[in-house]
Design an enzyme around this catalytic site. Structure first.
Site, PDB file in Angstrom:
ATOM      1  CG  ASN A   1      75.822  73.273   6.477  1.00  0.00           C
ATOM      2  OD1 ASN A   1      74.540  73.426   6.595  1.00  0.00           O
ATOM      3  ND2 ASN A   1      76.159  72.985   7.608  1.00  0.00           N
TER       4      ASN A   1
ATOM      5  CG  HIS B   1      75.672  76.882  16.358  1.00  0.00           C
ATOM      6  ND1 HIS B   1      77.119  76.477  16.642  1.00  0.00           N
ATOM      7  CD2 HIS B   1      75.332  75.712  15.694  1.00  0.00           C
ATOM      8  CE1 HIS B   1      77.461  75.569  16.467  1.00  0.00           C
ATOM      9  NE2 HIS B   1      76.500  75.028  15.444  1.00  0.00           N
TER      10      HIS B   1
ATOM     11  CD  GLU C   1      72.971  81.247  14.882  1.00  0.00           C
ATOM     12  OE1 GLU C   1      72.338  80.721  13.954  1.00  0.00           O
ATOM     13  OE2 GLU C   1      73.072  80.518  15.857  1.00  0.00           O
TER      14      GLU C   1
ATOM     15  CB  SER D   1      72.238  76.943  12.187  1.00  0.00           C
ATOM     16  OG  SER D   1      71.869  76.363  13.645  1.00  0.00           O
TER      17      SER D   1
ATOM     18  CG  HIS E   1      74.155  78.565   8.460  1.00  0.00           C
ATOM     19  ND1 HIS E   1      74.156  77.282   8.080  1.00  0.00           N
ATOM     20  CD2 HIS E   1      74.045  78.479   9.944  1.00  0.00           C
ATOM     21  CE1 HIS E   1      74.511  76.426   8.850  1.00  0.00           C
ATOM     22  NE2 HIS E   1      74.634  77.107   9.964  1.00  0.00           N
TER      23      HIS E   1
ATOM     24  CE  LYS F   1      78.104  76.233   9.597  1.00  0.00           C
ATOM     25  NZ  LYS F   1      78.495  74.997  10.033  1.00  0.00           N
TER      26      LYS F   1
END
Ligand SMILES: Cc1ncc(COP(=O)(O)O)c(C=O)c1O
Length: 400
Positions: free
Chosen positions: A55, A141, A187, A191, A219, A250
């Site tokens: 990541n 997540h 999110e 992910s 992300h 990340k």
């Protein structure tokens, strides 16, 4: 004494049985030793592999400016922080980082935690409790799920990105839990799927129903939005996102997690987030490296690196065989390409074949993703060379 020895024996026998059952279902997991720094190439057992599993989207994990920041912080502040942030663990790098994060994200204040996982686990239960309501996207997540469960709030999961279902959950919460706090959690980039939340629609709903919105930008930061400030900034709705979460581990190449929000929110978390209060502060050198990453992202050079990442993303999308690629007909929305295989054993076999050809890509299986949706999670970074992406896509084509 004897009783304890028997109990230990019985437990070990049961664990061995369970592990064997996992192996039979191709769901067992193992550690692999990387004997080099993170980067587009890593070394495993003396052999170099091209790495499509990390990541580290901007290639900052081994970047000289982050290494130098960490090294000079070690010279000045040593290695360990010595205590929790509220005792004597708050050193200058921690505060400098939080000021820089707030400025970069355009929020009043920021607070850092030792990991993204700890951020969710501390923040959610600090904000909602028994009788409050959490509405959570199905593909959130594990850290968000665990934080939600730990809070003891009434938890309703809505189908992934399904705004209509979320709306009916909000109507239900209004009816069944009037006057209680309601928190939507999602999110910005998912992910394991690499797609994005319909953020503007979520903001419209949260405003209409007068509820709170928490957005995990793990992300998205460094990847999306002006200077990598994330999806909320890209969609110009940062002010409507009450709790902005992200990780430093990340695209920022370091380690840790953060919340950006109002002064009052941050002060509340300092007083109530248990994973913040009851844990030793992150090493000052990590805070210094994270600060170097934030400064880099906010600079024109950082923006150039982010645009280079998008060139690599577009190349990957162009060259990767489409069949099996989730959302195969839409433009890539992030640096994550999930190649759905389905069967767990078949996904492991595909990862092993690529491994034998010198590529590192993990097979992601249940319980990280739903049963029967095992996949290769391919991630591309700004540090990949064009030839590496071409060689990888050619290897996948030959295999499929
Ligand atoms: C969406 C999301 N949130 C939070 C985390 C946890 O972050 P960290 O790795 O910093 O603990 C991850 C890590 O994989 C993630 O993918």
């Amino acid at each position: 004494m004897v009783r304890a020895a028997i109990q230990l024996c019985v437990m070990q026998a049961l664990l061995a049985e369970e592990l064997e059952a996992l192996r039979k279902r191709a769901l067992d997991r193992h550690l692999r030793e990387i004997s080099s720094a993170q980067g587009p190439e890593v070394v495993i057992a003396g052999r170099r592999f091209i790495n499509f599993s990390s990541n580290d989207y901007l290639g900052l994990a081994n970047e000289p400016r982050l290494r130098e920041a960490a090294a000079s912080a070690i010279d000045e502040f040593g290695v360990g922080a010595g205590a929790s942030r509220l005792i004597s663990g708050t050193q200058s790098p921690h505060l400098r980082l939080e000021r820089a994060l707030a400025k970069w994200k355009g929020s009043e204040a920021a607070l850092c935690f030792s990991s993204g996982y700890a951020t969710a686990l501390g923040t959610i239960p600090a904000l909602v409790g028994k009788d409050d309501v959490i509405l959570l996207d199905k593909l959130c997540h594990a850290s968000l799920i665990d934080g939600a469960k730990l809070s003891g709030a009434v938890l309703r999961v809505f189908p992934h990105n399904h705004v209509g279902k979320l709306e009916s959950h909000l109507e239900w919460a209004n009816r069944e839990h009037p006057g209680r706090r309601v928190l939507i959690i999602t999110e910005s980039v998912f992910s394991m799927d690499g797609d994005r939340a319909p953020l503007r629609k979520l903001v419209e709903l949260k405003k209409r129903f007068g509820v709170l919105l928490m957005l995990d930008e793990a992300h998205a930061v460094g990847v999306i939005g002006p200077n990598g400030r994330g999806l909320a900034a890209a969609e110009n709705v940062s002010e409507e996102v009450d709790i902005q979460m992200g990780t430093l581990s990340k695209a920022l190449g370091a380690s840790g997690g953060y919340i950006c929000g109002s002064h009052t929110l941050i002060e509340w978390l300092i007083n109530r987030a248990r994973s913040f209060i009851y844990s030793t502060a992150p090493p000052p050198a990590i805070a210094a490296a994270s600060l170097a990453a934030v400064d880099f992202l906010a600079s024109p050079e950082g923006e150039k690196r982010r645009l280079l990442l998008w060139e690599r993303i577009r190349l990957m999308q162009q060259l990767l065989p489409r069949a099996g690629l989730k959302g195969e007909n839409v433009n890539a929305r992030s640096a994550i390409f999930p190649l759905i295989v389905g069967d767990e054993k078949a996904a492991l076999d595909l990862a092993a074949t690529l491994h034998s050809k010198g590529f590192l890509v993990p097979a992601i299986r249940y319980p990280t993703v739903a049963k029967g949706t095992a996949r290769l999670r391919i991630t591309v970074t700004a540090a990949h060379e064009v030839a590496q992406i071409e060689a990888f896509c050619a290897a996948i084509k030959r295999r499929r």
